[in-house]
Design a protein around this motif. Structure first.
Motif, PDB file in Angstrom:
ATOM      1  N   CYS A  61      51.082  62.078  -6.636  1.00  0.00           N
ATOM      2  CA  CYS A  61      50.235  63.274  -6.628  1.00  0.00           C
ATOM      3  C   CYS A  61      50.689  64.264  -7.689  1.00  0.00           C
ATOM      4  O   CYS A  61      49.870  64.785  -8.456  1.00  0.00           O
ATOM      5  CB  CYS A  61      50.277  63.921  -5.245  1.00  0.00           C
ATOM      6  N   ALA A  62      51.990  64.548  -7.752  1.00  0.00           N
ATOM      7  CA  ALA A  62      52.500  65.520  -8.717  1.00  0.00           C
ATOM      8  C   ALA A  62      52.178  65.109 -10.144  1.00  0.00           C
ATOM      9  O   ALA A  62      51.712  65.921 -10.952  1.00  0.00           O
ATOM     10  CB  ALA A  62      54.009  65.689  -8.535  1.00  0.00           C
ATOM     11  N   VAL A  63      52.386  63.839 -10.465  1.00  0.00           N
ATOM     12  CA  VAL A  63      52.129  63.343 -11.819  1.00  0.00           C
ATOM     13  C   VAL A  63      50.628  63.374 -12.131  1.00  0.00           C
ATOM     14  O   VAL A  63      50.213  63.808 -13.212  1.00  0.00           O
ATOM     15  CB  VAL A  63      52.720  61.923 -11.989  1.00  0.00           C
ATOM     16  N   ARG A  64      49.796  62.946 -11.179  1.00  0.00           N
ATOM     17  CA  ARG A  64      48.336  62.958 -11.387  1.00  0.00           C
ATOM     18  C   ARG A  64      47.820  64.374 -11.581  1.00  0.00           C
ATOM     19  O   ARG A  64      47.062  64.662 -12.513  1.00  0.00           O
ATOM     20  CB  ARG A  64      47.628  62.305 -10.189  1.00  0.00           C
ATOM     21  N   GLU A  65      48.226  65.268 -10.693  1.00  0.00           N
ATOM     22  CA  GLU A  65      47.747  66.653 -10.775  1.00  0.00           C
ATOM     23  C   GLU A  65      48.217  67.326 -12.065  1.00  0.00           C
ATOM     24  O   GLU A  65      47.475  68.099 -12.668  1.00  0.00           O
ATOM     25  CB  GLU A  65      48.213  67.448  -9.552  1.00  0.00           C
ATOM     26  N   CYS A  66      49.435  67.049 -12.480  1.00  0.00           N
ATOM     27  CA  CYS A  66      49.945  67.611 -13.730  1.00  0.00           C
ATOM     28  C   CYS A  66      49.061  67.189 -14.903  1.00  0.00           C
ATOM     29  O   CYS A  66      48.685  68.021 -15.735  1.00  0.00           O
ATOM     30  CB  CYS A  66      51.388  67.176 -13.938  1.00  0.00           C
ATOM     31  N   LEU A  67      48.720  65.917 -14.953  1.00  0.00           N
ATOM     32  CA  LEU A  67      47.846  65.415 -16.024  1.00  0.00           C
ATOM     33  C   LEU A  67      46.481  66.095 -15.961  1.00  0.00           C
ATOM     34  O   LEU A  67      45.967  66.573 -16.981  1.00  0.00           O
ATOM     35  CB  LEU A  67      47.694  63.899 -15.913  1.00  0.00           C
ATOM     36  N   GLU A  68      45.895  66.165 -14.765  1.00  0.00           N
ATOM     37  CA  GLU A  68      44.571  66.768 -14.609  1.00  0.00           C
ATOM     38  C   GLU A  68      44.556  68.249 -14.981  1.00  0.00           C
ATOM     39  O   GLU A  68      43.591  68.740 -15.560  1.00  0.00           O
ATOM     40  CB  GLU A  68      44.079  66.606 -13.171  1.00  0.00           C
ATOM     41  N   GLU A  69      45.620  68.958 -14.645  1.00  0.00           N
ATOM     42  CA  GLU A  69      45.622  70.409 -14.812  1.00  0.00           C
ATOM     43  C   GLU A  69      46.163  70.893 -16.148  1.00  0.00           C
ATOM     44  O   GLU A  69      45.873  72.020 -16.554  1.00  0.00           O
ATOM     45  CB  GLU A  69      46.409  71.060 -13.673  1.00  0.00           C
ATOM     46  N   THR A  70      46.975  70.061 -16.830  1.00  0.00           N
ATOM     47  CA  THR A  70      47.604  70.509 -18.073  1.00  0.00           C
ATOM     48  C   THR A  70      47.438  69.542 -19.240  1.00  0.00           C
ATOM     49  O   THR A  70      47.725  69.909 -20.376  1.00  0.00           O
ATOM     50  CB  THR A  70      49.121  70.716 -17.878  1.00  0.00           C
ATOM     51  N   GLY A  71      47.052  68.308 -18.954  1.00  0.00           N
ATOM     52  CA  GLY A  71      47.007  67.288 -19.992  1.00  0.00           C
ATOM     53  C   GLY A  71      48.364  66.655 -20.263  1.00  0.00           C
ATOM     54  O   GLY A  71      48.473  65.767 -21.108  1.00  0.00           O
ATOM     55  N   ILE A  72      49.399  67.093 -19.571  1.00  0.00           N
ATOM     56  CA  ILE A  72      50.746  66.540 -19.775  1.00  0.00           C
ATOM     57  C   ILE A  72      50.858  65.193 -19.066  1.00  0.00           C
ATOM     58  O   ILE A  72      50.621  65.098 -17.859  1.00  0.00           O
ATOM     59  CB  ILE A  72      51.837  67.497 -19.241  1.00  0.00           C
ATOM     60  N   VAL A  73      51.219  64.173 -19.817  1.00  0.00           N
ATOM     61  CA  VAL A  73      51.494  62.850 -19.251  1.00  0.00           C
ATOM     62  C   VAL A  73      52.990  62.834 -18.955  1.00  0.00           C
ATOM     63  O   VAL A  73      53.810  62.670 -19.862  1.00  0.00           O
ATOM     64  CB  VAL A  73      51.123  61.718 -20.238  1.00  0.00           C
ATOM     65  N   PHE A  74      53.342  63.038 -17.695  1.00  0.00           N
ATOM     66  CA  PHE A  74      54.757  63.130 -17.335  1.00  0.00           C
ATOM     67  C   PHE A  74      55.300  61.740 -17.066  1.00  0.00           C
ATOM     68  O   PHE A  74      54.768  61.003 -16.244  1.00  0.00           O
ATOM     69  CB  PHE A  74      54.948  64.029 -16.115  1.00  0.00           C
ATOM     70  N   GLU A  75      56.383  61.396 -17.754  1.00  0.00           N
ATOM     71  CA  GLU A  75      56.950  60.065 -17.630  1.00  0.00           C
ATOM     72  C   GLU A  75      58.388  60.072 -17.138  1.00  0.00           C
ATOM     73  O   GLU A  75      59.047  59.042 -17.152  1.00  0.00           O
ATOM     74  CB  GLU A  75      56.846  59.336 -18.976  1.00  0.00           C
ATOM     75  N   GLY A  76      58.881  61.214 -16.708  1.00  0.00           N
ATOM     76  CA  GLY A  76      60.245  61.300 -16.202  1.00  0.00           C
ATOM     77  C   GLY A  76      60.369  60.690 -14.812  1.00  0.00           C
ATOM     78  O   GLY A  76      59.390  60.265 -14.202  1.00  0.00           O
ATOM     79  N   ALA A  77      61.595  60.658 -14.338  1.00  0.00           N
ATOM     80  CA  ALA A  77      61.888  60.129 -13.006  1.00  0.00           C
ATOM     81  C   ALA A  77      61.644  61.209 -11.952  1.00  0.00           C
ATOM     82  O   ALA A  77      61.747  62.402 -12.239  1.00  0.00           O
ATOM     83  CB  ALA A  77      63.338  59.666 -12.947  1.00  0.00           C
ATOM     84  N   PRO A  78      61.348  60.795 -10.721  1.00  0.00           N
ATOM     85  CA  PRO A  78      61.162  61.782  -9.655  1.00  0.00           C
ATOM     86  C   PRO A  78      62.494  62.398  -9.223  1.00  0.00           C
ATOM     87  O   PRO A  78      63.384  61.703  -8.754  1.00  0.00           O
ATOM     88  CB  PRO A  78      60.534  60.978  -8.512  1.00  0.00           C
ATOM     89  N   VAL A  79      62.607  63.717  -9.429  1.00  0.00           N
ATOM     90  CA  VAL A  79      63.781  64.470  -8.993  1.00  0.00           C
ATOM     91  C   VAL A  79      63.262  65.613  -8.126  1.00  0.00           C
ATOM     92  O   VAL A  79      62.619  66.543  -8.621  1.00  0.00           O
ATOM     93  CB  VAL A  79      64.597  65.012 -10.182  1.00  0.00           C
ATOM     94  N   LEU A  80      63.527  65.536  -6.837  1.00  0.00           N
ATOM     95  CA  LEU A  80      63.040  66.543  -5.898  1.00  0.00           C
ATOM     96  C   LEU A  80      63.854  67.819  -6.037  1.00  0.00           C
ATOM     97  O   LEU A  80      65.089  67.786  -6.041  1.00  0.00           O
ATOM     98  CB  LEU A  80      63.135  66.000  -4.469  1.00  0.00           C
ATOM     99  N   ARG A  81      63.175  68.958  -6.138  1.00  0.00           N
ATOM    100  CA  ARG A  81      63.841  70.258  -6.228  1.00  0.00           C
ATOM    101  C   ARG A  81      63.505  71.181  -5.068  1.00  0.00           C
ATOM    102  O   ARG A  81      64.190  72.172  -4.848  1.00  0.00           O
ATOM    103  CB  ARG A  81      63.479  70.956  -7.539  1.00  0.00           C
ATOM    104  N   GLY A  82      62.442  70.875  -4.326  1.00  0.00           N
ATOM    105  CA  GLY A  82      62.104  71.752  -3.224  1.00  0.00           C
ATOM    106  C   GLY A  82      61.138  71.099  -2.254  1.00  0.00           C
ATOM    107  O   GLY A  82      60.341  70.247  -2.633  1.00  0.00           O
ATOM    108  N   VAL A  83      61.259  71.523  -0.996  1.00  0.00           N
ATOM    109  CA  VAL A  83      60.329  71.136   0.063  1.00  0.00           C
ATOM    110  C   VAL A  83      59.918  72.427   0.755  1.00  0.00           C
ATOM    111  O   VAL A  83      60.765  73.265   1.074  1.00  0.00           O
ATOM    112  CB  VAL A  83      60.974  70.165   1.074  1.00  0.00           C
ATOM    113  N   THR A  84      58.620  72.592   0.948  1.00  0.00           N
ATOM    114  CA  THR A  84      58.125  73.784   1.630  1.00  0.00           C
ATOM    115  C   THR A  84      57.367  73.387   2.888  1.00  0.00           C
ATOM    116  O   THR A  84      56.759  72.328   2.951  1.00  0.00           O
ATOM    117  CB  THR A  84      57.196  74.610   0.722  1.00  0.00           C
ATOM    118  N   PHE A  85      57.436  74.258   3.879  1.00  0.00           N
ATOM    119  CA  PHE A  85      56.680  74.053   5.108  1.00  0.00           C
ATOM    120  C   PHE A  85      56.066  75.377   5.507  1.00  0.00           C
ATOM    121  O   PHE A  85      56.747  76.398   5.577  1.00  0.00           O
ATOM    122  CB  PHE A  85      57.568  73.559   6.246  1.00  0.00           C
TER     123      PHE A  85
END
Length: 164
Positions: A61-85
């Motif tokens: 989801c994060a990678v897809r939304e980033c592409l849709e919203e910014t045009g950035i094709v993100f190819e890095g590894a998943p590194v979690l920095r935060g969880v919100t509830f």
């Protein structure tokens, strides 16, 4: 609590409902956070991301939304920095769970190449944390600060009931 087994379609009706989102947290090469201004709420600044589609993982989801919203094709590894509830709030009847991944640093060239989806965001900005403080609600700024600190320390921030 009962020991009666329920079929999954019945059991699912007995547990808490939640929507979920995922996003990427970027900075520029001087460690200043990059955020997008939402068109549906001009006072809301956010990271590239959005709600998860059925069958989609938070990372996908994060990678897809980033592409849709910014045009950035993100190819890095998943590194979690935060969880919100967040619990049900106002007109939203379900819990909301979020996953914030580290997008790393964007060069000036990468920032210049951002193409926003005008139906979602009107602009992006890069500011120091102190500059962001005056542009955001206190609750949203707490989330930004916590994720920036998690990145600085190599940890994961956990925030309950974030607002903004």
């Amino acid at each position: 609590m009962t020991s009666t087994w329920l079929p999954p379609e019945q059991y699912i009706e007995t547990i808490a409902r939640a929507s979920s989102y995922a996003c990427l947290f970027f900075t520029d090469t001087r460690d200043r956070p990059v955020q997008l201004r939402a068109v549906y709420n001009e006072g809301q600044w956010q990271w590239p991301g959005g709600n998860m589609d059925p069958g989609e993982t938070p990372w996908e989801c994060a990678v897809r939304e980033c592409l849709e919203e910014t045009g950035i094709v993100f190819e890095g590894a998943p590194v979690l920095r935060g969880v919100t509830f967040g619990g049900p709030d106002g007109d939203w009847p379900a819990n909301k769970i979020g996953f914030v991944f580290d997008g790393g640093s964007l060069t000036d060239g990468q920032l210049d190449a951002i193409v926003l989806d005008p139906s979602e965001h009107s602009e992006f900005r890069v500011h120091t944390l102190e500059e962001w403080r005056s542009l955001m609600t206190p609750e949203a700024f707490v989330r930004l600060g916590a994720v920036a600190e998690a990145r600085r320390t190599g940890t994961v921030a956990y925030l309950e009931h974030p607002r903004g």
